[in-house]
Design an enzyme around this catalytic site. Structure first.
Site, PDB file in Angstrom:
ATOM      1  N   ASP A  30      -8.831   1.675  -0.314  1.00 53.17           N
ATOM      2  CA  ASP A  30      -9.945   2.358  -0.967  1.00 53.17           C
ATOM      3  C   ASP A  30     -11.156   1.442  -0.973  1.00 53.17           C
ATOM      4  OD1 ASP A  30      -8.338   4.546  -1.546  1.00 53.17           O
ATOM      5  OD2 ASP A  30      -7.682   3.716  -3.459  1.00 53.17           O
ATOM      6  N   TYR A  89       1.668  -4.443  -3.244  1.00 53.89           N
ATOM      7  CA  TYR A  89       0.417  -4.306  -3.966  1.00 53.89           C
ATOM      8  C   TYR A  89       0.393  -5.280  -5.137  1.00 53.89           C
ATOM      9  CZ  TYR A  89       0.105  -0.042  -1.281  1.00 53.89           C
ATOM     10  OH  TYR A  89       0.056   0.855  -0.253  1.00 53.89           O
TER      11      TYR A  89
END
Length: 138
Positions: A30, A89
């Site tokens: 993103d 992540y």
């Protein structure tokens, strides 16, 4: 219409190979998210000695904050997106009243007191392997 890592890599490949290629990444991030250890592939006709393609890409990527750590010849059936075997992540929170300096844009600053015990208990529900099939594009 903003600059992208993919666009910068494709421009660098064009500069050293003279070929218009599509760079395929293992995944996308993103806006504002930083990727470390991202894997990508592109198909080029030109042959380079070991290390030369990587070095050429890095030379043409300046001054972008992008660095190619390795570039290797892979089997014809390698596809960065579908050959990926895992993703990791890391989300960072800093609990400080002071403004960020070096980590600005990479860490979530929370200036008020946090309940670490409650956060730890909630995080336990996130551990393990999960099936995210329903969240991907068909």
């Amino acid at each position: 219409n903003a600059p992208t890592v993919q666009g910068a890599l494709e421009t660098a490949v064009k500069a050293i190979c003279g070929e218009d290629v599509r760079v395929h990444g293992a995944g996308r991030t993103d806006a504002g998210v930083h990727a470390r250890g991202q894997v990508a592939h592109c198909d080029i006709a030109k042959h380079f000695p070991p290390g030369r393609f990587r070095d050429g890409l890095n030379a043409h990527l300046r001054p972008n904050p992008i660095g190619v750590l390795a570039a290797d010849i892979v089997p014809d059936d390698f596809e960065a997106r579908f050959s990926a075997i895992k993703r990791h992540y890391l989300y960072r929170i800093t609990n400080t009243r002071a403004n960020l300096a070096l980590d600005i844009g990479r860490v979530w600053r929370v200036p008020r007191a946090l309940d670490a015990g409650a956060m730890h208990a909630a995080a336990q529900r996130l551990l393990g392997k999960h099936d995210f099939t329903t969240f991907r594009d068909t």
